[in-house]
Structures are given as C-alpha cells and as structure tokens.
Motif scaffolding. Structure first.
Motif, PDB file in Angstrom:
ATOM      1  N   THR A 101       0.811  -1.216   0.000  1.00  0.00           N
ATOM      2  CA  THR A 101       0.000   0.000   0.000  1.00  0.00           C
ATOM      3  C   THR A 101       0.847   1.269   0.000  1.00  0.00           C
ATOM      4  N   THR A 102       1.822   1.336   0.905  1.00  0.00           N
ATOM      5  CA  THR A 102       2.593   2.572   1.051  1.00  0.00           C
ATOM      6  C   THR A 102       3.372   2.898  -0.213  1.00  0.00           C
ATOM      7  N   THR A 105       0.943   4.390  -2.833  1.00  0.00           N
ATOM      8  CA  THR A 105       0.303   5.675  -2.549  1.00  0.00           C
ATOM      9  C   THR A 105       1.287   6.798  -2.244  1.00  0.00           C
ATOM     10  N   GLU A 106       2.427   6.471  -1.624  1.00  0.00           N
ATOM     11  CA  GLU A 106       3.307   7.525  -1.123  1.00  0.00           C
ATOM     12  C   GLU A 106       4.593   7.709  -1.916  1.00  0.00           C
ATOM     13  N   GLU A 128      -1.614  -3.671  -6.319  1.00  0.00           N
ATOM     14  CA  GLU A 128      -1.369  -3.662  -4.872  1.00  0.00           C
ATOM     15  C   GLU A 128      -1.694  -5.033  -4.286  1.00  0.00           C
ATOM     16  N   SER A 200      -6.903  -3.530   1.187  1.00  0.00           N
ATOM     17  CA  SER A 200      -5.615  -2.860   1.267  1.00  0.00           C
ATOM     18  C   SER A 200      -4.565  -3.788   1.858  1.00  0.00           C
ATOM     19  N   GLY A 225      -7.906   5.570   1.509  1.00  0.00           N
ATOM     20  CA  GLY A 225      -6.638   6.292   1.446  1.00  0.00           C
ATOM     21  C   GLY A 225      -6.230   6.891   2.771  1.00  0.00           C
TER      22      GLY A 225
END
Length: 293
Positions: A101-102, A105-106, A128, A200, A225
């Motif tokens: 996930t990280t 998204t990041e 993911e 997630s 999110g």
C-alpha cells in the motif's frame, strides 16, 4: 517431444479451469481438438499429465512439472516479443510491478509518471498486494518486480533497499492514550480503529498482526486512502496506524497526535525484489534502474 505454445497455453487453461471443456473454450479450440492435443502431448512422452475424474481433471506429478515449465516458457516467449518491441512500430512492452500500500500511494506516483514520460514505448501493470503474496508471485514468475516490507520472507529472491518506511500510531489529540510517549500494538487494541479498505495490503497486514497476538482490531469504519483515515482520526473517530511519510505529507493539514509503535514490524524498510536482477528483460531492467535509489 513436440509441444508448441498453443499446446502449453491449452494445458495451463485446462489446469486453471479444472476441466478440458472449459480449457478448450478459453483457448478458442473445439473439445475434440483440445482432447487430441492433450493425447498427443501425453503420447509423445509416454506419460499421463492429467488424471481424469467425474468432477474434472487434476495434474499428475508429471503434469505438475509440465505446468511449472510451461509457465516459464510462455513468460519467456512474451518477454521475447516485448524485448523486440523497440524494433517494431506500434508494439509496446509492459512491466508487471507488484507493491504494498505505502509504495503505491506515497512513493511511486511521481517516480512512475516520470518513467512513463521518458519511456513512451513501455506500459506498467501496477497492482497492490500484501508483501507475502508479492514474493510468492515473484517466485512463480508471475511478475517482473515487487516492492515489499522487509518483514516478509524473501528467500530465493534478490533484493535492494527501496525506502525506509516506519509505521506510526495516530490518535485524536484528546484521546485517552495521547499522553503516552510510546505504545505497543497490543495496548491499543482495546480501542476503536479507523482502517483502510479491507483489500488494502496494509489493512490486511495489521489485522494479521493482531491475530498473531490473539486479538482482533475493533474497526469502526474503513476509509479510502491515508488522507481519509487521518481526517477521521483528527475528528475523533478512532486510532489508526499509517506510514510516517503520510503524516509528514499531511501534518500541516490534519491535527492528530503521532506516537511511535514499540513493534519490530513497525520499524520496516521497503525492498525492491525480483527473481534475478541481472536476468530481467530489457523493459523491466529500465524500470529497475529508475526505482533504485
């Protein structure tokens, strides 16, 4: 032994569907043609690849070995076509990248956007998954590259450091635990949580960690999110565990209290991994070079 790629694809379709009729349909072959191909494959080696039963077919030991090699050969054929894409107008290569996930998204949006801008002939199949499923897919040859937490077993894979990615606990400023300088995960589980969606990778990971210590997370709501999670925590909906990088990105916007977690799994590093970096196809090697810090 005279197998062609159509034979191998048919055989894998039969295993995936569990019967010859459905496998033939997926391969756009008649049942008679599919059955004839399977019989010819078995006759060429004098060994049965399938056990026929009333409820379908299952692979014999020889059939399992064939399936493993068939997947590798078909993947190599696809990579051959993609590696030659630069020499054929209109043909594009595709890299399959699996991430937690990280990472998605990041860390990856800008990096992947720059890569796609600089490589107009390449596409990225981005998915993911939890880290353990990513390493399994890589070992099976079902993806080119993965980004996983260092908490997962990467035996049989090659790895490179990608990013430091500690997880932290966030609380509403007036929460009963907010005065504590640090907390264990177990100490928080008597309180309500705001979590990411049930699919997630991070949500799955946290719920598994709770089960490992014989407890369950009390999840009041799931948000879409990290920003949604933090907005709800700031308004008092519950606790949450998020990557520290997410807090640093949104700290000026959302008023939450942040505390470190006294857990080995919370002090994690993300790793880039593959079966063999030196033998990646050219299009995947280009993405690897863009991802290595």
């Amino acid at each position: 032994m005279q197998f062609d790629l159509t034979d191998l694809r048919l055989y894998l379709h039969i295993l995936d569907t569990g019967n010859i009729t459905a496998g033939a349909a997926r391969s756009h072959l008649s049942l008679a043609a599919a059955s004839a191909r399977i019989r010819a494959m078995e006759a060429s080696l004098g060994v049965d690849f399938l056990e026929r039963g009333r409820r379908g077919v299952t692979p014999t030991p020889a059939g399992k070995a064939l399936a493993q090699h068939a997947r590798i050969l078909l993947q190599q054929a696809e990579r051959l076509q993609q590696d030659l894409a630069d020499y054929a107008q209109g043909v594009k290569g595709q890299v399959r990248l699996l991430c937690n996930t990280t990472a998605i998204t990041e860390y990856l949006p800008e990096v992947l956007a720059d890569f796609l801008r600089d490589h107009p002939n390449l596409d990225i199949d981005l998915q993911e998954l939890p880290s353990a499923r990513i390493t399994h897919a890589l070992r099976q040859g079902a993806a080119d590259l993965g980004i996983v937490s260092d908490a997962v077993d990467t035996h049989g894979l090659q790895t490179r450091p990608f990013r430091d990615d500690p997880l932290v606990l966030i609380l509403p400023p007036d929460h009963a635990l907010a005065s504590r300088p640090s907390l264990t995960f177990g100490e928080t589980l008597a309180h309500d949580y705001v979590a990411l969606g049930s699919h997630s990778a991070l949500a799955i990971h946290l719920e598994e960690q709770a089960l490992h210590i014989g407890q369950r997370m009390s999840i009041r709501i799931r948000a879409d999110g990290f920003e949604g999670v933090m907005r709800m925590v700031a308004r008092g909906a519950g606790l949450a565990i998020v990557p520290k990088v997410a807090i640093e990105r949104w700290a000026a916007v959302h008023s939450v209290t942040c505390r470190p977690l006294d857990e080995v799994w919370a002090h994690r590093t993300l790793q880039l991994c593959a079966r063999d970096f030196d033998h990646l196809p050219g299009y995947a090697r280009a993405l690897f070079d863009a991802l290595v810090p």
